[in-house]
Design a protein around this motif. Sequence first.
Motif, PDB file in Angstrom:
ATOM      1  N   SER B 163     -12.879 -46.441  14.068  1.00 13.28           N
ATOM      2  CA  SER B 163     -12.888 -46.176  15.539  1.00 13.28           C
ATOM      3  C   SER B 163     -12.891 -44.563  15.909  1.00 13.28           C
ATOM      4  O   SER B 163     -12.312 -44.466  17.103  1.00 13.28           O
ATOM      5  N   ASN B 165     -11.266 -42.075  16.097  1.00 11.53           N
ATOM      6  CA  ASN B 165     -10.136 -41.528  16.276  1.00 11.53           C
ATOM      7  C   ASN B 165      -9.898 -40.124  16.854  1.00 11.53           C
ATOM      8  O   ASN B 165      -9.460 -39.198  16.160  1.00 11.53           O
ATOM      9  N   LEU B 166     -10.625 -39.851  17.765  1.00  6.60           N
ATOM     10  CA  LEU B 166     -10.770 -38.400  18.206  1.00  6.60           C
ATOM     11  C   LEU B 166      -9.680 -38.380  19.684  1.00  6.60           C
ATOM     12  O   LEU B 166      -9.487 -39.355  20.191  1.00  6.60           O
ATOM     13  N   ILE B 167      -9.239 -37.263  19.820  1.00  4.34           N
ATOM     14  CA  ILE B 167      -8.205 -37.275  21.055  1.00  4.34           C
ATOM     15  C   ILE B 167      -8.907 -37.170  22.292  1.00  4.34           C
ATOM     16  O   ILE B 167      -9.821 -36.250  22.471  1.00  4.34           O
ATOM     17  N   PRO B 168      -8.928 -38.074  23.107  1.00  9.79           N
ATOM     18  CA  PRO B 168      -9.990 -37.977  24.382  1.00  9.79           C
ATOM     19  C   PRO B 168      -9.603 -36.968  25.250  1.00  9.79           C
ATOM     20  O   PRO B 168     -10.902 -36.573  25.984  1.00  9.79           O
ATOM     21  N   THR B 169      -8.635 -36.290  25.294  1.00 10.96           N
ATOM     22  CA  THR B 169      -8.379 -35.204  26.515  1.00 10.96           C
ATOM     23  C   THR B 169      -8.987 -34.044  25.914  1.00 10.96           C
ATOM     24  O   THR B 169      -9.054 -32.972  26.344  1.00 10.96           O
ATOM     25  N   LEU B 170      -9.200 -34.033  24.571  1.00 12.91           N
ATOM     26  CA  LEU B 170      -9.913 -32.777  23.785  1.00 12.91           C
ATOM     27  C   LEU B 170     -11.335 -32.653  23.666  1.00 12.91           C
ATOM     28  O   LEU B 170     -12.101 -33.770  23.583  1.00 12.91           O
ATOM     29  N   THR B 171     -12.065 -31.488  23.673  1.00 12.92           N
ATOM     30  CA  THR B 171     -13.506 -31.441  23.727  1.00 12.92           C
ATOM     31  C   THR B 171     -13.584 -31.562  22.014  1.00 12.92           C
ATOM     32  O   THR B 171     -12.872 -31.514  21.241  1.00 12.92           O
ATOM     33  N   GLU B 174     -12.508 -28.768  20.265  1.00 18.06           N
ATOM     34  CA  GLU B 174     -10.988 -28.820  20.114  1.00 18.06           C
ATOM     35  C   GLU B 174     -10.606 -29.963  19.111  1.00 18.06           C
ATOM     36  O   GLU B 174      -9.478 -29.868  18.244  1.00 18.06           O
ATOM     37  N   LEU B 178      -8.441 -29.191  15.150  1.00 17.57           N
ATOM     38  CA  LEU B 178      -7.206 -29.714  15.169  1.00 17.57           C
ATOM     39  C   LEU B 178      -6.471 -29.622  13.578  1.00 17.57           C
ATOM     40  O   LEU B 178      -5.464 -29.064  13.337  1.00 17.57           O
ATOM     41  N   PRO B 179      -7.273 -29.982  12.464  1.00 19.79           N
ATOM     42  CA  PRO B 179      -6.822 -29.686  11.101  1.00 19.79           C
ATOM     43  C   PRO B 179      -6.486 -28.041  11.002  1.00 19.79           C
ATOM     44  O   PRO B 179      -5.419 -28.007  10.225  1.00 19.79           O
TER      45      PRO B 179
END
Lengths: 386, 292
Positions: B163, B165-171, B174, B178-179
């Motif tokens: 699914s 698993n991206l963070i919805p508020t980040l572009t 961005e 993350l890593p």
Amino acid sequence: MIEIIKNMWRRKMRTILTIFGIAIGILALVVMGSMAEKLNLLVDGGVKYYQDKVQITSGTMGMSLVPLKLDTKAEIEKIDGVGYVSPIIYTTLEKDSSAVSFGPPASITAGDMNAIKYESFKMSLASGRRLTNDDKGKIVIGYDLVKKLDAKVGEKVKIRGNKYEVVGIWDKTFTAPDTSVSMVLSDGQQVVYNDLPPIIKSSVKPSDIVSGFVAYPKKGADPNVLAIRIQKQVEGITATGPKQFQEQVVNSVKMFNSIIYGIAIISLLVGSLSIINTMTMSVSERTKEIGIKKAVGAKTSSILGEYLTEAGIIGLIGGLVGIGLGALIVNAINTAMEKNGDKLFLLTPRLALGALAFAIVLGVIAGIIPAVHATKIDIVKSLREE
Amino acid sequence: MAESILKLNNLRKVYIVGNLKTAKKAQKEIQKLHKKYERICCQEGTAYKEVEKELDHAQKLFSEEKYEESYTYLTRRGIKRGRRDKGVVVHALNGVNLDIKSGEMVAIMGPSGSGKSTLLNMLGLLDTPTTGQIFLRGKNVTSIKNSKLPNIRSTELGFVFQSFNLIPTLTAIENVMLPLKYSRTPIMERRRLAEEALDMVGLSDRMHHTPNELSGGQKQRVAIARSIVNKPAIIFGDELTGELDTKMTKEVMQLVVDLNKKGQTFIIVTHNPEVAKLCGRTITIIDGKVAK
């Protein structure tokens, strides 16, 4: 940081309400604290004023409106350790002073102008000059009374039905002299004499009346010991030394401060509960994101840091809003009261910075439980969440 | 011959559901002995062989649901199953041995509930095995402290989930950074590497889009960019085409194959035989074991 602000802004209404909760608490702290700051400053001024002299009145402590006789001066001067005695007149600026005042009411003080040589409580002038004993019909007014009396140096103002020429305006002292009109002893005596009932008037001369005396100790003499000695040797007076003033006034002010700060802090603690609630909701809504972050390498400290920073920012914004609103209220009330020569609040940088730091710390503390909960989220379970 | 990049030694994962105290106690003793085994197996001498034998026997008894015997064998103390001791023991992984070579692209298949995802979670250090060892580039990572694992995950491993698993508020950029953020890469370097990764997956024109502005295929490509940005030793894909249509599945898998050709190791859990066909090797898991 951008990510944290974005996260806060996801639920705008909730974040705004939380910030508002903290802001109200800080507002209470700022307003109540400003009142305490003003009171503390007045008391500090009193402490400084009393530090090296003995105040002698007919009342229980400090200034009394019940007059004493000038003859008492000679009795006091005879006492061992007394260096100089200055008679003083103290009365209210208005004849019928029924207005509620925070701190000393607007007043008239008159005394021996030569006593300045013995005075350690030095006052400076904003404009004009000091009075001398020959300045009959002339006054120097306190900084906060300028507006009330519409006073200018060189012009005349009307006090208790008589006109006096303003020769000087004191610099702001943040204590009693700010709301006081200074005049020579004979003028002050006349003001008090005019207030006396006709029966008493016929039995005393204006030049015999004084409200009290200030006794300046000789070099090396302890004013506290001197106060006890004067009290013992002179009948019908109350002699107050610096220690007694501190015991009676400072301690009761401390109690007052504790009560008003206590009320403010309780309201702030209630506000902090809203941070705990908001952060707990945020953590439960972002369980999956926390799992993703952990999966790509976020350490416990990183997750903890992100949530504590978010809580701290809520505290910071709430603090800034609260201080801003508090400053507006404090200024509005002070402006309204300035006409009466009275100021209820004093918002100091110390109070503002302290309130802001307190809001941030409280925010961070409130964020600890939700943040620790976030760090304990199981990666596998959180990634399975829809 | 390529070097071994990931090796599993008798990996087990046991879940005890309910209040089965005897099983819990027996499992605790097995884990204690396993820790002892891990401590001495690297030392000189043959002392570890004795422990290994004991461990195997206790685990065998446990597998046969003889929890009391397993406990008594290890502790020499008796234990009785109480009336309230009710529950189920699930052997999600039951002694898995594997060896993955560098540059391989391995598909893990098997029916639902066979233990594929559990295995992937163990390999990706997202979950800890009950017993057994995982060697990443020859280093036993099961004996590493939990506090050190995030560092390995952010530098050595990459993940692509079903699914996204991206963070919805980040572009997109961005999310890809993350890593690198967690491996403390300097901010300018992060941006450069993330731009490179997004360029590699053909999304250099979508860097500043948030996930809800991207199609399913584009989201998965962002997820792939996030997984390759730290140049990991292995990328784990858990049903990475599960939510994509046929066209997007082909697009994403082509990208995976291309990356594999450049030497990137992939381990992909999938139900899709077409995806498995693109992998060099397929491992089938049935009932928590590698099927022969």
